[in-house]
Design a protein around this motif. Structure first.
Motif, PDB file in Angstrom:
ATOM      1  N   ASP A   1      36.298  44.247  35.514  1.00  0.00           N
ATOM      2  CA  ASP A   1      34.981  43.631  35.385  1.00  0.00           C
ATOM      3  C   ASP A   1      35.439  41.751  34.662  1.00  0.00           C
ATOM      4  O   ASP A   1      35.102  41.085  35.501  1.00  0.00           O
ATOM      5  CB  ASP A   1      34.647  43.845  34.051  1.00  0.00           C
ATOM      6  CG  ASP A   1      33.632  45.168  33.400  1.00  0.00           C
ATOM      7  OD1 ASP A   1      33.255  45.297  35.594  1.00  0.00           O
ATOM      8  OD2 ASP A   1      33.117  45.900  32.725  1.00  0.00           O
TER       9      ASP A   1
ATOM     10  N   TYR B   1      36.334  40.321  38.504  1.00  0.00           N
ATOM     11  CA  TYR B   1      35.341  40.468  40.160  1.00  0.00           C
ATOM     12  C   TYR B   1      34.586  39.157  40.779  1.00  0.00           C
ATOM     13  O   TYR B   1      34.065  38.171  38.715  1.00  0.00           O
ATOM     14  CB  TYR B   1      34.520  41.726  39.707  1.00  0.00           C
ATOM     15  CG  TYR B   1      34.245  42.660  39.393  1.00  0.00           C
ATOM     16  CD1 TYR B   1      35.117  43.512  39.876  1.00  0.00           C
ATOM     17  CD2 TYR B   1      33.784  43.971  38.713  1.00  0.00           C
ATOM     18  CE1 TYR B   1      35.194  44.778  40.203  1.00  0.00           C
ATOM     19  CE2 TYR B   1      33.860  44.937  38.379  1.00  0.00           C
ATOM     20  CZ  TYR B   1      34.958  45.452  38.908  1.00  0.00           C
ATOM     21  OH  TYR B   1      34.791  47.244  39.096  1.00  0.00           O
TER      22      TYR B   1
ATOM     23  N   LEU C   1      32.931  43.072  44.395  1.00  0.00           N
ATOM     24  CA  LEU C   1      34.372  43.931  44.248  1.00  0.00           C
ATOM     25  C   LEU C   1      35.084  43.394  44.682  1.00  0.00           C
ATOM     26  O   LEU C   1      36.699  43.805  44.446  1.00  0.00           O
ATOM     27  CB  LEU C   1      33.400  44.777  44.463  1.00  0.00           C
ATOM     28  CG  LEU C   1      33.728  45.612  43.569  1.00  0.00           C
ATOM     29  CD1 LEU C   1      33.196  47.541  44.360  1.00  0.00           C
ATOM     30  CD2 LEU C   1      34.888  46.375  44.728  1.00  0.00           C
TER      31      LEU C   1
ATOM     32  N   GLY D   1      37.781  40.790  43.653  1.00  0.00           N
ATOM     33  CA  GLY D   1      38.352  41.286  42.122  1.00  0.00           C
ATOM     34  C   GLY D   1      39.534  42.305  42.817  1.00  0.00           C
ATOM     35  O   GLY D   1      41.060  42.373  42.550  1.00  0.00           O
TER      36      GLY D   1
ATOM     37  N   TRP E   1      36.910  35.550  36.086  1.00  0.00           N
ATOM     38  CA  TRP E   1      36.120  35.186  36.700  1.00  0.00           C
ATOM     39  C   TRP E   1      35.113  35.078  35.529  1.00  0.00           C
ATOM     40  O   TRP E   1      34.402  35.271  34.509  1.00  0.00           O
ATOM     41  CB  TRP E   1      34.687  36.530  37.186  1.00  0.00           C
ATOM     42  CG  TRP E   1      34.041  36.266  38.091  1.00  0.00           C
ATOM     43  CD1 TRP E   1      32.253  35.867  37.777  1.00  0.00           C
ATOM     44  CD2 TRP E   1      34.214  35.048  39.228  1.00  0.00           C
ATOM     45  NE1 TRP E   1      32.148  34.861  39.065  1.00  0.00           N
ATOM     46  CE2 TRP E   1      32.480  34.646  39.441  1.00  0.00           C
ATOM     47  CE3 TRP E   1      35.368  34.840  39.809  1.00  0.00           C
ATOM     48  CZ2 TRP E   1      32.400  33.368  40.347  1.00  0.00           C
ATOM     49  CZ3 TRP E   1      34.692  33.604  41.076  1.00  0.00           C
ATOM     50  CH2 TRP E   1      33.793  32.855  41.501  1.00  0.00           C
TER      51      TRP E   1
ATOM     52  N   TRP F   1      24.778  46.199  42.315  1.00  0.00           N
ATOM     53  CA  TRP F   1      25.938  46.700  42.308  1.00  0.00           C
ATOM     54  C   TRP F   1      26.014  48.228  42.306  1.00  0.00           C
ATOM     55  O   TRP F   1      27.449  48.417  43.588  1.00  0.00           O
ATOM     56  CB  TRP F   1      26.734  46.693  40.651  1.00  0.00           C
ATOM     57  CG  TRP F   1      28.200  47.554  40.404  1.00  0.00           C
ATOM     58  CD1 TRP F   1      28.210  48.482  40.063  1.00  0.00           C
ATOM     59  CD2 TRP F   1      28.633  46.228  40.713  1.00  0.00           C
ATOM     60  NE1 TRP F   1      29.618  48.153  39.961  1.00  0.00           N
ATOM     61  CE2 TRP F   1      29.717  46.968  40.086  1.00  0.00           C
ATOM     62  CE3 TRP F   1      29.129  45.022  41.308  1.00  0.00           C
ATOM     63  CZ2 TRP F   1      31.650  46.762  40.497  1.00  0.00           C
ATOM     64  CZ3 TRP F   1      30.033  44.573  41.209  1.00  0.00           C
ATOM     65  CH2 TRP F   1      31.480  45.197  41.294  1.00  0.00           C
TER      66      TRP F   1
ATOM     67  N   HIS G   1      26.903  48.088  47.053  1.00  0.00           N
ATOM     68  CA  HIS G   1      28.686  48.268  46.569  1.00  0.00           C
ATOM     69  C   HIS G   1      29.828  48.891  46.302  1.00  0.00           C
ATOM     70  O   HIS G   1      30.286  48.961  47.237  1.00  0.00           O
ATOM     71  CB  HIS G   1      29.263  46.314  45.410  1.00  0.00           C
ATOM     72  CG  HIS G   1      27.887  45.729  45.793  1.00  0.00           C
ATOM     73  ND1 HIS G   1      28.874  44.662  46.768  1.00  0.00           N
ATOM     74  CD2 HIS G   1      27.464  44.906  45.455  1.00  0.00           C
ATOM     75  CE1 HIS G   1      27.988  43.315  47.455  1.00  0.00           C
ATOM     76  NE2 HIS G   1      27.001  43.339  45.663  1.00  0.00           N
TER      77      HIS G   1
END
Length: 192
Positions: free
Chosen positions: A58, A61, A67, A70, A93, A160, A163
């Motif tokens: 988390d 990313y 994703l 990351g 991030w 999400w 993804h």
């Protein structure tokens, strides 16, 4: 009677201790699964038991569409340097600023646990001693994720999930997992 989380941690730790180093002299364990599957809970407990540093995907990313970026950051900033015997650090991030900020050194140690979607991706697998996959029903995962992250996550759940769908279709992470843990919230194999 021991809780399901303890049983899951025992299983993961018992297996992990049999694995050789994978990134230099470090054993790197990935805890994978879709959003809300219980990765963070399991990974925290495993890292505590192993005395391991813990990195959450988390933090890596690059926003809701970051994703893949990351996963590359994990490889380039953390795993490759460790494999080469160099110090490693990562950047978090900043979701408000839309850019990476800060430098967080990876502490010395025998273990590193990385949790989150992408932690077991193909480009990082050569640096891993193994991948643990958590499997949970979609309705339970969504309920957990929204309870954890609230309304900030609700409008992004479907985005999400798309993804995740694309990443897991391309990367076959579940198929490469050494351990599969069913986390339905009720069975003895549950972890969170």
């Amino acid at each position: 009677m021991r809780g399901a989380l303890d049983a899951g941690v025992d299983r993961v730790v018992g297996w992990a201790r049999q694995q050789p180093p994978s990134a230099g002299d470090r054993r790197v364990l990935a805890v994978e699964g879709r959003s809300g599957s219980g990765k963070t809970t399991l990974a925290r407990a495993v890292s505590e038991r192993l005395g391991a540093a813990l990195i959450s995907m988390d933090d890596l990313y690059a926003g809701w569409d970051g994703l893949d970026r990351g996963v590359i950051a994990l490889r380039d900033w953390v795993l490759r340097p460790l494999a080469e015997g160099r110090p490693a650090s990562w950047r978090r991030w900043d979701w408000a600023a839309g850019e990476y900020a800060g430098h967080f050194p990876v502490p010395d140690g025998e273990w590193l646990v990385v949790e989150g979607v992408g932690a077991g991706g193909a480009v990082v697998r050569p640096y891993l001693c193994g991948v643990v996959w958590l499997e949970s029903p979609a309705t339970l995962r969504k309920r957990r994720a929204l309870a954890r992250d609230g309304e900030a996550y609700a409008p992004h759940w479907s985005r999400w999930a798309r993804h995740e769908d694309a990443f897991y279709a391309a990367e076959a992470v579940r198929e490469h997992a050494a351990l599969l843990i069913e986390n339905d919230g009720e069975s003895s194999g549950a972890t969170a």
